[in-house]
Write a protein that holds these residues in place. Structure first.
Motif, short mmCIF file in Angstrom:
data_model
loop_
_atom_site.label_atom_id
_atom_site.label_comp_id
_atom_site.label_asym_id
_atom_site.label_seq_id
_atom_site.Cartn_x
_atom_site.Cartn_y
_atom_site.Cartn_z
N GLU A 63 0.84 -1.19 0.00
CA GLU A 63 0.00 0.00 0.00
C GLU A 63 0.88 1.25 0.00
O GLU A 63 1.88 1.33 0.71
N GLY A 64 0.49 2.22 -0.86
CA GLY A 64 1.24 3.46 -0.95
C GLY A 64 2.33 3.47 -2.00
O GLY A 64 2.85 4.53 -2.36
N ALA A 65 2.66 2.31 -2.54
CA ALA A 65 3.71 2.21 -3.56
C ALA A 65 3.14 2.53 -4.95
O ALA A 65 1.93 2.69 -5.14
N ILE A 66 4.04 2.61 -5.91
CA ILE A 66 3.64 2.78 -7.30
C ILE A 66 3.56 1.40 -7.96
O ILE A 66 4.51 0.62 -7.91
N PHE A 86 -3.62 7.78 -11.77
CA PHE A 86 -3.26 6.94 -12.89
C PHE A 86 -2.49 7.72 -13.96
O PHE A 86 -2.86 8.84 -14.29
N THR A 87 -1.45 7.09 -14.49
CA THR A 87 -0.73 7.65 -15.62
C THR A 87 -0.54 6.56 -16.66
O THR A 87 0.00 5.50 -16.36
N ALA A 88 -1.00 6.81 -17.87
CA ALA A 88 -0.75 5.90 -18.98
C ALA A 88 0.43 6.44 -19.78
O ALA A 88 0.58 7.66 -19.96
N GLN A 89 1.28 5.53 -20.23
CA GLN A 89 2.45 5.89 -21.00
C GLN A 89 2.44 5.09 -22.30
O GLN A 89 2.26 3.88 -22.27
N LEU A 90 2.65 5.76 -23.41
CA LEU A 90 2.64 5.11 -24.71
C LEU A 90 3.95 5.36 -25.43
O LEU A 90 4.41 6.51 -25.51
N LEU A 98 0.74 1.38 -17.54
CA LEU A 98 -0.16 2.09 -16.62
C LEU A 98 0.53 2.14 -15.26
O LEU A 98 0.92 1.11 -14.72
N LEU A 99 0.70 3.35 -14.75
CA LEU A 99 1.25 3.54 -13.42
C LEU A 99 0.13 3.95 -12.48
O LEU A 99 -0.69 4.81 -12.82
N ILE A 100 0.11 3.32 -11.33
CA ILE A 100 -0.86 3.67 -10.30
C ILE A 100 -0.07 4.16 -9.10
O ILE A 100 0.66 3.40 -8.46
N ARG A 101 -0.20 5.45 -8.81
CA ARG A 101 0.52 6.02 -7.67
C ARG A 101 -0.29 5.84 -6.40
O ARG A 101 -1.53 5.74 -6.42
N ASP A 102 0.43 5.80 -5.26
CA ASP A 102 -0.23 5.67 -3.96
C ASP A 102 -1.26 4.53 -4.00
O ASP A 102 -2.45 4.72 -3.70
#
Lengths: 114, 111
Positions: free
Chosen positions: B15-18, B61-65, B74-78
């Protein structure tokens, strides 16, 4: 109210029976799709429809038929159900006419064929 | 060969990680990419779509292409325990009307 609804949500039927799954949407989207999902196999497309008069087969259409009764309604039929059609079935919609290719899924129907 | 590949996981993060989820696709003319979240027994829920190279952020959420390398992530922060789900990647090639879905990556966020 949900934008995409599916009925029934759960169904148990016997081999050889005809069954219809129904999908309705209030999103005003032009395109509608039927998928099935099996564990380990992901989502597979059964049929899709661009409008009421345009219906197309997907990758696994054998044993299934569809009807697009109106822009908002798209039904999937299993003419003679067999056990390997036991799966989770999803309806989806997209708004191509509005320039958007994102798909939005209904809640699903869990079908068991015994 | 599946056109859209994802590691099935499970990916386990505290929990709390990326959480970083990856997806590769084989069709170079793919032009639309989607990330969905799916809880067990529920329907896929669209998280975001991405069409251009680079990053697209929406909340945690951050999507990277990267089209040259043919991957989308897909990065999920926290990360929160409520993020525990299967994440589906999908790609649509230019000229096709139908996206191809990967089989999904299972994410577990432990307290």
């Amino acid at each position: 109210d949900a934008d995409v609804t599916q009925t029934p949500r759960n169904r148990i039927t016997k081999t050889g029976k005809r069954i219809m799954l129904e999908c309705s949407q209030t999103k005003g989207h032009d395109r509608m799709y039927w998928y099935r999902q099996d564990p380990g196999l992901g989502l597979r497309l059964i049929y899709y429809s661009f409008d009421v008069k345009d219906i197309n087969k997907g990758e696994i259409s054998d044993g299934y038929s569809v009807s697009r009764q109106a822009q908002a309604k798209f039904s999937l039929s299993l003419e003679s159900a067999i056990p390997n059609q036991t799966a989770l079935y999803f309806c989806a919609t997209s708004d191509w006419a509005g320039g958007n290719d994102e798909q939005y899924f209904g809640p699903g129907t869990r079908l068991t064929v015994t | 060969q599946k056109e859209v590949e994802q590691n099935s996981g499970p990916l386990s993060v505290p929990e709390g990680a990326i959480a970083s989820l990856n997806c590769t696709y084989s069709d170079r003319v793919s032009q639309s990419f989607f990330w969905y979240r799916q809880y067990s027994g529920k329907s896929p829920e669209l998280i975001m779509s991405i069409y251009s190279n680079g990053d697209k952020e929406d909340g945690r959420f951050t999507a990277q292409l990267n089209k040259a390398s043919q991957y989308v992530s897909l990065l999920i922060r926290d990360s929160q325990p409520s993020d525990s789900a299967t994440y589906l990647c999908a790609a649509r090639r230019g000229g096709s009307y139908i996206p191809t879905f990967g089989r999904g990556t299972s994410l577990i966020v432990h307290p």
